[in-house]
Scaffold this motif. Structure first.
Motif, PDB file in Angstrom:
ATOM      1  N   CYS A 171       0.834  -1.212   0.000  1.00  0.00           N
ATOM      2  CA  CYS A 171       0.000   0.000   0.000  1.00  0.00           C
ATOM      3  C   CYS A 171       0.866   1.259   0.000  1.00  0.00           C
ATOM      4  O   CYS A 171       0.568   2.235  -0.694  1.00  0.00           O
ATOM      5  CB  CYS A 171      -0.929  -0.004   1.210  1.00  0.00           C
ATOM      6  SG  CYS A 171      -2.282  -1.200   1.088  1.00  0.00           S
ATOM      7  N   ALA A 212      -7.789   7.143  -2.394  1.00  0.00           N
ATOM      8  CA  ALA A 212      -7.771   5.728  -2.014  1.00  0.00           C
ATOM      9  C   ALA A 212      -8.622   5.470  -0.777  1.00  0.00           C
ATOM     10  O   ALA A 212      -9.359   4.477  -0.713  1.00  0.00           O
ATOM     11  CB  ALA A 212      -6.329   5.270  -1.775  1.00  0.00           C
ATOM     12  N   SER A 216     -11.980   3.245  -0.280  1.00  0.00           N
ATOM     13  CA  SER A 216     -11.906   2.127   0.668  1.00  0.00           C
ATOM     14  C   SER A 216     -13.119   2.035   1.586  1.00  0.00           C
ATOM     15  O   SER A 216     -13.199   1.108   2.400  1.00  0.00           O
ATOM     16  CB  SER A 216     -10.647   2.257   1.533  1.00  0.00           C
ATOM     17  OG  SER A 216     -10.780   3.324   2.465  1.00  0.00           O
ATOM     18  N   GLN A 217     -14.072   2.946   1.478  1.00  0.00           N
ATOM     19  CA  GLN A 217     -15.265   2.881   2.323  1.00  0.00           C
ATOM     20  C   GLN A 217     -16.233   1.782   1.898  1.00  0.00           C
ATOM     21  O   GLN A 217     -17.203   1.510   2.602  1.00  0.00           O
ATOM     22  CB  GLN A 217     -15.983   4.237   2.320  1.00  0.00           C
ATOM     23  CG  GLN A 217     -15.140   5.389   2.845  1.00  0.00           C
ATOM     24  CD  GLN A 217     -14.542   5.097   4.212  1.00  0.00           C
ATOM     25  OE1 GLN A 217     -15.244   4.654   5.130  1.00  0.00           O
ATOM     26  NE2 GLN A 217     -13.248   5.330   4.354  1.00  0.00           N
ATOM     27  N   ILE A 224     -15.846  -4.936  -3.606  1.00  0.00           N
ATOM     28  CA  ILE A 224     -14.868  -4.264  -4.465  1.00  0.00           C
ATOM     29  C   ILE A 224     -14.546  -5.101  -5.711  1.00  0.00           C
ATOM     30  O   ILE A 224     -13.541  -4.855  -6.378  1.00  0.00           O
ATOM     31  CB  ILE A 224     -13.561  -3.938  -3.713  1.00  0.00           C
ATOM     32  CG1 ILE A 224     -12.848  -5.213  -3.258  1.00  0.00           C
ATOM     33  CG2 ILE A 224     -13.832  -3.013  -2.544  1.00  0.00           C
ATOM     34  CD1 ILE A 224     -11.459  -4.952  -2.701  1.00  0.00           C
ATOM     35  N   TYR A 375      -4.717  -0.898  -4.286  1.00  0.00           N
ATOM     36  CA  TYR A 375      -4.615  -0.492  -2.885  1.00  0.00           C
ATOM     37  C   TYR A 375      -5.746  -1.110  -2.060  1.00  0.00           C
ATOM     38  O   TYR A 375      -5.533  -1.550  -0.927  1.00  0.00           O
ATOM     39  CB  TYR A 375      -4.657   1.036  -2.793  1.00  0.00           C
ATOM     40  CG  TYR A 375      -4.560   1.581  -1.391  1.00  0.00           C
ATOM     41  CD1 TYR A 375      -3.337   2.000  -0.868  1.00  0.00           C
ATOM     42  CD2 TYR A 375      -5.686   1.706  -0.579  1.00  0.00           C
ATOM     43  CE1 TYR A 375      -3.244   2.506   0.416  1.00  0.00           C
ATOM     44  CE2 TYR A 375      -5.607   2.213   0.707  1.00  0.00           C
ATOM     45  CZ  TYR A 375      -4.382   2.616   1.197  1.00  0.00           C
ATOM     46  OH  TYR A 375      -4.307   3.112   2.478  1.00  0.00           O
ATOM     47  N   GLN A 376      -6.952  -1.162  -2.629  1.00  0.00           N
ATOM     48  CA  GLN A 376      -8.103  -1.688  -1.897  1.00  0.00           C
ATOM     49  C   GLN A 376      -7.930  -3.169  -1.562  1.00  0.00           C
ATOM     50  O   GLN A 376      -8.291  -3.619  -0.472  1.00  0.00           O
ATOM     51  CB  GLN A 376      -9.388  -1.484  -2.719  1.00  0.00           C
ATOM     52  CG  GLN A 376      -9.579  -0.098  -3.300  1.00  0.00           C
ATOM     53  CD  GLN A 376      -9.440   1.000  -2.258  1.00  0.00           C
ATOM     54  OE1 GLN A 376      -9.950   0.881  -1.146  1.00  0.00           O
ATOM     55  NE2 GLN A 376      -8.744   2.068  -2.608  1.00  0.00           N
ATOM     56  N   ALA A 379      -5.121  -3.639   1.124  1.00  0.00           N
ATOM     57  CA  ALA A 379      -5.472  -3.066   2.426  1.00  0.00           C
ATOM     58  C   ALA A 379      -6.533  -3.885   3.150  1.00  0.00           C
ATOM     59  O   ALA A 379      -6.644  -3.808   4.379  1.00  0.00           O
ATOM     60  CB  ALA A 379      -5.973  -1.631   2.240  1.00  0.00           C
ATOM     61  N   MET A 380      -7.306  -4.688   2.425  1.00  0.00           N
ATOM     62  CA  MET A 380      -8.429  -5.396   3.035  1.00  0.00           C
ATOM     63  C   MET A 380      -8.016  -6.321   4.184  1.00  0.00           C
ATOM     64  O   MET A 380      -8.698  -6.356   5.222  1.00  0.00           O
ATOM     65  CB  MET A 380      -9.202  -6.178   1.964  1.00  0.00           C
ATOM     66  CG  MET A 380     -10.563  -6.655   2.422  1.00  0.00           C
ATOM     67  SD  MET A 380     -11.685  -5.304   2.922  1.00  0.00           S
ATOM     68  CE  MET A 380     -12.047  -4.550   1.335  1.00  0.00           C
ATOM     69  N   TYR A 383      -7.588  -4.084   7.212  1.00  0.00           N
ATOM     70  CA  TYR A 383      -8.891  -3.661   7.724  1.00  0.00           C
ATOM     71  C   TYR A 383      -9.551  -4.793   8.509  1.00  0.00           C
ATOM     72  O   TYR A 383     -10.107  -4.583   9.589  1.00  0.00           O
ATOM     73  CB  TYR A 383      -9.820  -3.249   6.577  1.00  0.00           C
ATOM     74  CG  TYR A 383      -9.338  -2.118   5.720  1.00  0.00           C
ATOM     75  CD1 TYR A 383      -8.451  -1.169   6.210  1.00  0.00           C
ATOM     76  CD2 TYR A 383      -9.779  -1.967   4.405  1.00  0.00           C
ATOM     77  CE1 TYR A 383      -8.018  -0.118   5.418  1.00  0.00           C
ATOM     78  CE2 TYR A 383      -9.359  -0.916   3.614  1.00  0.00           C
ATOM     79  CZ  TYR A 383      -8.469  -0.004   4.114  1.00  0.00           C
ATOM     80  OH  TYR A 383      -8.044   1.028   3.321  1.00  0.00           O
ATOM     81  N   ARG A 407      -9.987   2.800   8.531  1.00  0.00           N
ATOM     82  CA  ARG A 407      -9.467   2.901   7.165  1.00  0.00           C
ATOM     83  C   ARG A 407      -8.765   4.244   6.928  1.00  0.00           C
ATOM     84  O   ARG A 407      -7.758   4.303   6.226  1.00  0.00           O
ATOM     85  CB  ARG A 407     -10.603   2.667   6.175  1.00  0.00           C
ATOM     86  CG  ARG A 407     -11.221   1.293   6.406  1.00  0.00           C
ATOM     87  CD  ARG A 407     -12.333   0.899   5.484  1.00  0.00           C
ATOM     88  NE  ARG A 407     -12.818  -0.431   5.897  1.00  0.00           N
ATOM     89  CZ  ARG A 407     -13.465  -1.258   5.105  1.00  0.00           C
ATOM     90  NH1 ARG A 407     -13.744  -0.908   3.865  1.00  0.00           N
ATOM     91  NH2 ARG A 407     -13.858  -2.437   5.551  1.00  0.00           N
TER      92      ARG A 407
END
Length: 498
Positions: A171, A212, A216-217, A224, A375-376, A379-380, A383, A407
């Motif tokens: 990321c 980003a 990411s919300q 996604i 990135y999503q 990053a998951m 999260y 996030r």
């Protein structure tokens, strides 16, 4: 015979013949129309305020039906509140989108085929290990599988840092690449005679991370899938544009295909080890395989490994069709003239004056889109880990405002690292050596530990050989790259991104 039963009992859930009263798990909104077992009509009836005998009858019928179809259950019902396992409506298409979006990067041509086959084999192992016993426990997270095989203590020592780094480190790298590409796109669009005052590199990093974090919300990994499709399409498009333009323009002046000359054999060895470490760093994505497969429904009749492997095969055929032309065409066009940052930088360095600004702008825009979407995916898992701490402590779903706060916080940490440590790219070889076992070694040991192939069998020999070789290679790469950093030094510029 008894030992066989004990092995199965360790993997399967509680026997379905005994009526059970499930814990009070409220289902997230995103699972309301999911085919996952947690939202079957019978479970909905069981949760309603019916009389106690009717509840027991409904629970018995539900368990009998689950026994017949062997619908897999969550190892921990609270997993239904977490981003990765919140929705199990994934399919082969989603798997292809996620794997393709997270799998395209820059690989060296050296040992490309061998490395590609090796990492594809270990990916297949993980797909099969996701649900080692049909109808039993599903390992929807890499750390869950590592803990089962190595134990809690050793899993944290061996796998936690590489897995977290593969997520957080990628990321951060995406912020650097995406923010830098935004700066480049602005200069291309504005032109040399532009009077607008350009933003600094740090400010472009901030623009990228804000976009980003906003993206990411989306609540969970399945939500996604469309984002991954866009990112995968962008990755295929920009890879194709780069190698086509590079080959069409021909070889650059002064190109040579001879190895770079060094002053000593030690420098040559260090250069090779650094290159192999960078290749290992590029082989990312294995820490996401189980998570992607965890979004799919699974039963004895329709196990999740079938659509997952279909998606993986489609994704990696496309990955190969992108990366082989980039590696071969890029080497032919630029040879030893290629810049340290790769073929994308070479395209601007050598062809900024003989290629239209439109082509350069579109290629740069596609890189930005791919960075934002990738990135999503990376990053998951972070999260999910953040929310798991709250869920396990409070025993209730994470509220939307706290989920958004997690996030934003993670994005701020990545932004700070990207600004404070802009020299991270010089450590790619070292970090690749550290994270190599996650991709190439640990899956082999996991297969032997869980599947227990016969000693001396083909699978036993192959996995032990690859696992041990992967660990030795990781050790050599780490030592070699540390030696190189000590011998040559590292130019450290804190808070001074170029």
């Amino acid at each position: 015979m008894s030992s066989g039963k004990e092995v199965v009992s360790e993997v399967q859930s509680a026997p379905p013949t005994t009526p059970r009263t499930p814990p009070p798990v409220s289902t997230p909104p995103s699972r309301m129309h999911s085919p996952a077992p947690g939202r079957s009509p019978l479970r909905a009836m069981a949760a309603s305020p019916l009389a106690s005998p009717i509840k027991e009858a409904v629970a018995s019928v539900r368990d009998c039906l689950e026994e017949v179809d062997h619908i897999t259950r969550l190892a921990d019902p609270r997993d239904a509140w977490l981003p990765i396992t919140e929705s199990r409506s994934g399919n082969a298409y989603y798997a292809a989108f996620h794997n393709l979006s997270s799998g395209i990067g820059s690989w060296a041509i050296f040992f490309l085929t061998l490395a590609f086959v090796w990492q594809l084999y270990t990916l297949w192992l993980l797909v099969k290990l996701h649900e080692p016993v049909a109808g039993g426990t599903r390992y929807s997270r890499y750390m869950h599988l590592a803990t089962t095989v190595f134990g809690d203590k050793w899993a944290k020592i061996l796998a936690l840092f590489p897995v977290m780094y593969l997520s957080a480190g990628n990321c951060t790298a995406l912020i650097i690449v995406g923010g830098g590409s935004m700066k480049l796109l602005f200069s291309i669009a504005c032109g040399e005679a532009c009077l607008a005052h350009p933003l600094t590199t740090v400010e472009w990093y901030l623009v990228f991370i804000c976009a980003a974090v906003l993206l990411s919300q989306l609540p969970n990994l399945n939500s996604i899938a469309g984002v991954s499709l866009v990112g995968a399409t962008a990755a295929v498009a920009y890879c194709t544009m780069i190698w086509v333009v590079s080959v069409a323009k021909g070889r650059v002046a002064g190109v040579s295909y001879d190895p770079v000359k060094t002053t000593s054999g030690v420098d040559t060895a260090l250069g090779i080890l650094n290159g192999l470490g960078i290749i290992a760093f590029a082989f990312r994505g294995h820490n996401l395989v189980l998570e992607i497969q965890g979004t799919m429904p699974s039963s004895l009749k329709h196990p999740s490994d079938v659509p997952m492997w279909k998606g993986v095969k489609v994704a990696y055929v496309i990955v190969a069709l992108c990366l082989y032309p980039v590696a071969i065409g890029g080497f032919w066009a630029y040879g030893n003239q290629i810049p340290p940052n790769g073929i994308l930088t070479a395209l601007y360095k050598f062809h900024s004056h003989d290629v239209s600004r439109l082509v350069l702008g579109i290629a740069t825009l596609l890189v930005i889109i791919n960075c934002l979407t990738t990135y999503q995916i990376y990053a998951m898992p972070v999260y999910d880990n953040m929310e798991a701490g709250y869920v396990h402590k409070k025993d209730r779903p994470c509220p939307w405002w706290l989920r958004s706060g997690f996030r934003v916080f993670f994005g701020a940490v990545n932004f700070l690292i990207a600004v404070a440590l802009p020299f991270l790219s010089e450590l790619a070889g070292l970090l690749g050596g550290i994270s190599l076992p996650v991709t190439l070694a640990y899956p082999c040991f996991m297969w032997v530990a869980i599947k227990k192939p016969g000693k001396g069998s083909a699978m036993w020999n192959i996995n032990w050989a690859l696992g041990v070789f992967g660990m030795v290679l990781s050790f050599v790469l780490v030592v070699g790259n540390l030696w190189g950093l000590v011998a040559k030094g590292l130019q450290v510029h804190f808070f001074k991104p170029q």
